[in-house]
Design a protein around this motif. Structure first.
Motif, short mmCIF file in Angstrom:
data_model
loop_
_atom_site.label_atom_id
_atom_site.label_comp_id
_atom_site.label_asym_id
_atom_site.label_seq_id
_atom_site.Cartn_x
_atom_site.Cartn_y
_atom_site.Cartn_z
N PRO A 63 0.80 -1.23 0.00
CA PRO A 63 0.00 0.00 0.00
C PRO A 63 0.83 1.28 0.00
O PRO A 63 0.67 2.15 0.86
CB PRO A 63 -0.82 -0.14 1.28
N GLY A 64 1.73 1.40 -0.94
CA GLY A 64 2.57 2.59 -1.07
C GLY A 64 3.50 2.38 -2.25
O GLY A 64 3.68 1.25 -2.72
N ALA A 65 4.09 3.46 -2.73
CA ALA A 65 5.03 3.34 -3.84
C ALA A 65 6.42 2.94 -3.36
O ALA A 65 7.17 2.28 -4.06
CB ALA A 65 5.11 4.67 -4.60
N THR A 66 6.75 3.36 -2.14
CA THR A 66 8.04 3.06 -1.54
C THR A 66 7.83 2.62 -0.09
O THR A 66 6.75 2.79 0.46
CB THR A 66 8.96 4.31 -1.54
N CYS A 67 8.86 2.06 0.51
CA CYS A 67 8.80 1.68 1.92
C CYS A 67 9.52 2.74 2.74
O CYS A 67 10.67 3.09 2.44
CB CYS A 67 9.46 0.33 2.14
N ILE A 68 8.86 3.26 3.76
CA ILE A 68 9.42 4.32 4.60
C ILE A 68 9.31 3.89 6.06
O ILE A 68 8.20 3.69 6.57
CB ILE A 68 8.70 5.66 4.37
N SER A 69 10.45 3.74 6.71
CA SER A 69 10.49 3.21 8.08
C SER A 69 11.20 4.20 8.99
O SER A 69 12.22 4.77 8.61
CB SER A 69 11.21 1.86 8.09
N ILE A 70 10.67 4.37 10.20
CA ILE A 70 11.20 5.36 11.14
C ILE A 70 11.51 4.73 12.49
O ILE A 70 10.70 3.99 13.05
CB ILE A 70 10.20 6.52 11.33
N ASN A 71 12.70 5.02 13.00
CA ASN A 71 13.12 4.65 14.36
C ASN A 71 13.01 3.16 14.63
O ASN A 71 13.84 2.38 14.18
CB ASN A 71 12.35 5.48 15.38
N GLU A 72 11.99 2.73 15.37
CA GLU A 72 11.85 1.33 15.74
C GLU A 72 11.47 0.45 14.54
O GLU A 72 11.61 -0.76 14.59
CB GLU A 72 10.82 1.16 16.86
N GLN A 73 10.98 1.08 13.46
CA GLN A 73 10.62 0.34 12.26
C GLN A 73 11.88 0.09 11.44
O GLN A 73 12.58 1.02 11.08
CB GLN A 73 9.61 1.14 11.43
#
Length: 248
Positions: A63-73
């Motif tokens: 469900p997105g064009a790219t994967c975006i992960s922050i901190n604990e992700q």
């Protein structure tokens, strides 16, 4: 995928250049106050401009064009309403298809201000990628890649996320050789072959050795308070240094 023609090389370089450029644009555009959906739309627009298709969306219905992960992700973060904040460790992973060829790249940045720990984490992960690529030559064991990553992580005082790793790519997003560990596995007897197309993507973290899937069914996260970084290139194995197709 194994390279068979000059056209294969050209096709991989074409899509590799596109995903590399998009990654750089997204990392440069990330700023406090944006949502991850805002950032993903930049990638989505650029993919459309180049006529490329998002590989995770095409392959898995992501469900997105790219994967975006922050901190604990650590990986596979879904773009959405999460607001990017100062001090966040932000990872962007861009993979796409064009003309039947797939390339995959990723990078991490700290939304300023940073800290010594966050800066060291990113630096160590970049070094891990560089060191692993020195072991990516035809005739060498695949487990040398993980050995180099693990050695670098220990040197800088970090851990390797063991259930994330590198993989084959080229005619599909994930191909043989499947799951190239980011640590030394003596039982892995596979050998790198000339013309093989793979990614190398070390995942280093401050606390976690494994990540787990969140309730959204996609995002992979470590323990509370964990921070992780990832850098990734797609490359063609040769008898010398690998030919990197995602170098911007």
């Amino acid at each position: 995928m194994t390279i068979e023609t000059d056209e294969d090389v050209a096709g991989l370089q074409r899509i590799g250049g596109i995903v590399s450029l998009i990654l750089q644009r997204m990392l440069e555009s990330a700023a406090p106050g944006m949502t991850t959906r805002d950032l993903d739309r930049i990638g989505e627009r650029l993919l459309a401009e180049y006529g490329a298709r998002s590989a995770p969306k095409l392959t898995y219905g992501f469900p997105g064009a790219t994967c975006i992960s922050i901190n604990e992700q650590a990986a596979h973060g879904i773009p959405g309403d999460r607001i990017i904040q100062a001090g966040d460790v932000l990872n962007v992973d861009v993979s796409a298809e064009l003309g039947g060829y797939f390339a995959d790249t990723g990078g991490t940045t700290v939304i300023l201000p940073t800290t010594p720990l966050k800066t060291r984490l990113c630096h160590a992960t970049r070094i891990a990628l560089t060191e692993a690529m020195k072991n990516a030559r035809a005739g060498l064991p695949i487990n040398g890649i993980g050995a180099a990553i693990e050695r670098t992580a220990k040197k800088y005082g970090f851990r390797v996320i063991e259930n994330l790793g590198s993989h084959g790519v080229g005619r599909a997003l994930h191909e043989e050789p499947e799951h190239i560990p980011g640590y030394f596995d003596p039982s892995d007897q596979r050998i790198l072959e000339e013309g093989m197309v793979i990614t190398i993507e070390p995942f280093l973290s401050t606390k976690s050795r494994v990540v787990a899937e969140e309730a959204d069914g996609w995002t992979l996260s470590g323990a509370k308070g964990n921070l992780s970084a990832q850098y990734e290139h797609t490359m063609i194995i040769t008898t010398g240094a690998p030919l990197v197709v995602t170098r911007h």
